[in-house]
Design a protein around this motif. Structure first.
Motif, short mmCIF file in Angstrom:
data_model
loop_
_atom_site.label_atom_id
_atom_site.label_comp_id
_atom_site.label_asym_id
_atom_site.label_seq_id
_atom_site.Cartn_x
_atom_site.Cartn_y
_atom_site.Cartn_z
N LEU A 22 14.11 6.74 -9.59
CA LEU A 22 13.04 7.24 -8.72
C LEU A 22 11.96 6.18 -8.63
CD1 LEU A 22 12.75 10.86 -10.14
CD2 LEU A 22 13.96 10.13 -8.08
N VAL A 23 11.47 5.93 -7.43
CA VAL A 23 10.36 5.01 -7.23
C VAL A 23 9.16 5.86 -6.86
CG1 VAL A 23 9.49 3.07 -5.87
CG2 VAL A 23 11.92 3.19 -6.45
N SER A 24 8.08 5.72 -7.62
CA SER A 24 6.92 6.58 -7.39
C SER A 24 6.16 6.20 -6.13
CB SER A 24 5.97 6.53 -8.60
OG SER A 24 5.27 5.30 -8.62
N ARG A 69 -4.28 0.09 -4.45
CA ARG A 69 -3.74 1.13 -3.58
C ARG A 69 -4.74 1.60 -2.53
NH1 ARG A 69 -2.59 5.00 -8.09
NH2 ARG A 69 -3.07 6.49 -6.48
N ARG A 70 -5.91 1.02 -2.50
CA ARG A 70 -6.94 1.49 -1.58
C ARG A 70 -6.49 1.31 -0.13
NH1 ARG A 70 -12.08 -1.79 -1.64
NH2 ARG A 70 -10.56 -3.13 -0.74
N GLY A 71 -6.72 2.33 0.66
CA GLY A 71 -6.38 2.28 2.07
C GLY A 71 -4.94 2.64 2.37
N CYS A 72 -4.24 3.16 1.39
CA CYS A 72 -2.83 3.46 1.58
C CYS A 72 -2.45 4.75 0.86
CB CYS A 72 -1.98 2.31 1.03
SG CYS A 72 -0.21 2.51 1.28
N SER A 73 -1.60 5.50 1.50
CA SER A 73 -0.94 6.61 0.83
C SER A 73 0.53 6.55 1.24
CB SER A 73 -1.56 7.96 1.21
OG SER A 73 -1.33 8.24 2.58
N ALA A 74 1.38 6.96 0.33
CA ALA A 74 2.82 6.93 0.61
C ALA A 74 3.46 8.16 0.01
CB ALA A 74 3.45 5.67 0.03
N HIS A 75 4.56 8.54 0.61
CA HIS A 75 5.33 9.66 0.09
C HIS A 75 6.80 9.27 0.15
CE1 HIS A 75 6.14 13.71 -1.15
NE2 HIS A 75 7.00 13.86 -0.15
N VAL A 76 7.47 9.37 -1.00
CA VAL A 76 8.88 9.00 -1.09
C VAL A 76 9.70 10.26 -1.32
CG1 VAL A 76 10.59 7.63 -2.31
CG2 VAL A 76 8.25 6.77 -2.09
N THR A 77 10.69 10.47 -0.47
CA THR A 77 11.60 11.60 -0.59
C THR A 77 13.02 11.13 -0.34
OG1 THR A 77 9.87 13.04 0.31
CG2 THR A 77 12.09 13.94 0.22
N GLY A 79 14.80 8.67 -1.31
CA GLY A 79 14.99 7.25 -1.02
C GLY A 79 14.36 6.77 0.26
N ALA A 80 13.59 7.63 0.93
CA ALA A 80 12.93 7.24 2.17
C ALA A 80 11.41 7.34 2.00
CB ALA A 80 13.37 8.13 3.32
N ALA A 81 10.69 6.38 2.54
CA ALA A 81 9.24 6.34 2.39
C ALA A 81 8.54 6.53 3.72
CB ALA A 81 8.82 5.01 1.77
N VAL A 82 7.42 7.25 3.67
CA VAL A 82 6.48 7.33 4.77
C VAL A 82 5.19 6.73 4.24
CG1 VAL A 82 5.14 8.86 6.26
CG2 VAL A 82 7.54 9.37 5.79
N VAL A 83 4.68 5.72 4.94
CA VAL A 83 3.50 4.99 4.49
C VAL A 83 2.39 5.19 5.51
CG1 VAL A 83 2.57 2.72 3.90
CG2 VAL A 83 4.95 3.27 3.35
N TYR A 113 12.72 -3.34 -1.96
CA TYR A 113 12.81 -2.61 -3.22
C TYR A 113 13.88 -1.51 -3.17
CZ TYR A 113 8.85 -4.97 -5.27
OH TYR A 113 8.03 -5.93 -5.80
N GLY A 114 14.67 -1.49 -2.11
CA GLY A 114 15.80 -0.57 -2.04
C GLY A 114 15.51 0.77 -1.41
N LEU A 115 14.36 0.92 -0.78
CA LEU A 115 14.03 2.18 -0.12
C LEU A 115 14.18 2.03 1.40
CD1 LEU A 115 10.79 3.04 -2.09
CD2 LEU A 115 13.01 4.14 -2.34
N ARG A 116 14.35 3.13 2.06
CA ARG A 116 14.34 3.15 3.52
C ARG A 116 12.93 3.53 3.95
NH1 ARG A 116 17.30 7.44 4.38
NH2 ARG A 116 15.68 8.74 5.29
#
Length: 137
Positions: A22-24, A69-77, A79-83, A113-116
């Motif tokens: 899992l990638v946080s 991490r300032r100015g960014c939020s991400a959500h990984v589900t 193996g896929a990321a929304v930034v 890093y192996g994520l979509r």
């Protein structure tokens, strides 16, 4: 007991044990921020409030606190990321060109890093006019 057969196990040198990786969200945020900062025309990340607090931290010698991490939020589900990014661009730069390059850099860095990457959403919060930064009172 005479009917027992011996079974040989074949071992392959490239056998890998199973498990889950899992990638946080925080890791993706750090990767995305570093990639976005590398794009010419991106002056800073974060909204007005974040930039204000960062200026205050700079004044008291804590200039690295929260920058990763300032100015960014991400959500990984799965193996896929929304930034989601909030950026400040340099005056005179074309917003579509800067944001297209930010999207490409962020997607490439996260995918390395192996994520979509499903989405890179960008909000241009401000434009830097090039003069010296106003002092924080």
């Amino acid at each position: 007991m005479g009917d027992e057969a011996t079974q040989e196990l074949s071992v392959t040198p490239d056998a890998v044990p199973g498990g889950t990786t899992l990638v946080s969200d925080e890791v993706v945020e750090k990767i995305a921020v570093a990639a976005a900062r590398s794009v010419p025309g991106v002056v800073e990340l974060g909204g007005d409030v974040a930039r204000f607090f960062n200026a205050v931290l700079d004044k008291v010698g804590l200039d690295q606190v929260g920058d990763a991490r300032r100015g960014c939020s991400a959500h990984v589900t799965n193996g896929a990321a929304v930034v989601n990014l909030v950026i400040v661009i340099e005056a005179g730069r074309a917003v579509p060109q800067v944001t297209a390059e930010v999207r490409a850099q962020v997607a490439g860095a996260v995918e390395a890093y192996g994520l979509r990457v499903d989405e890179v959403n960008i909000r241009v919060d401000d434009v830097a006019l090039g003069g010296p930064a106003a002092p924080v009172a």
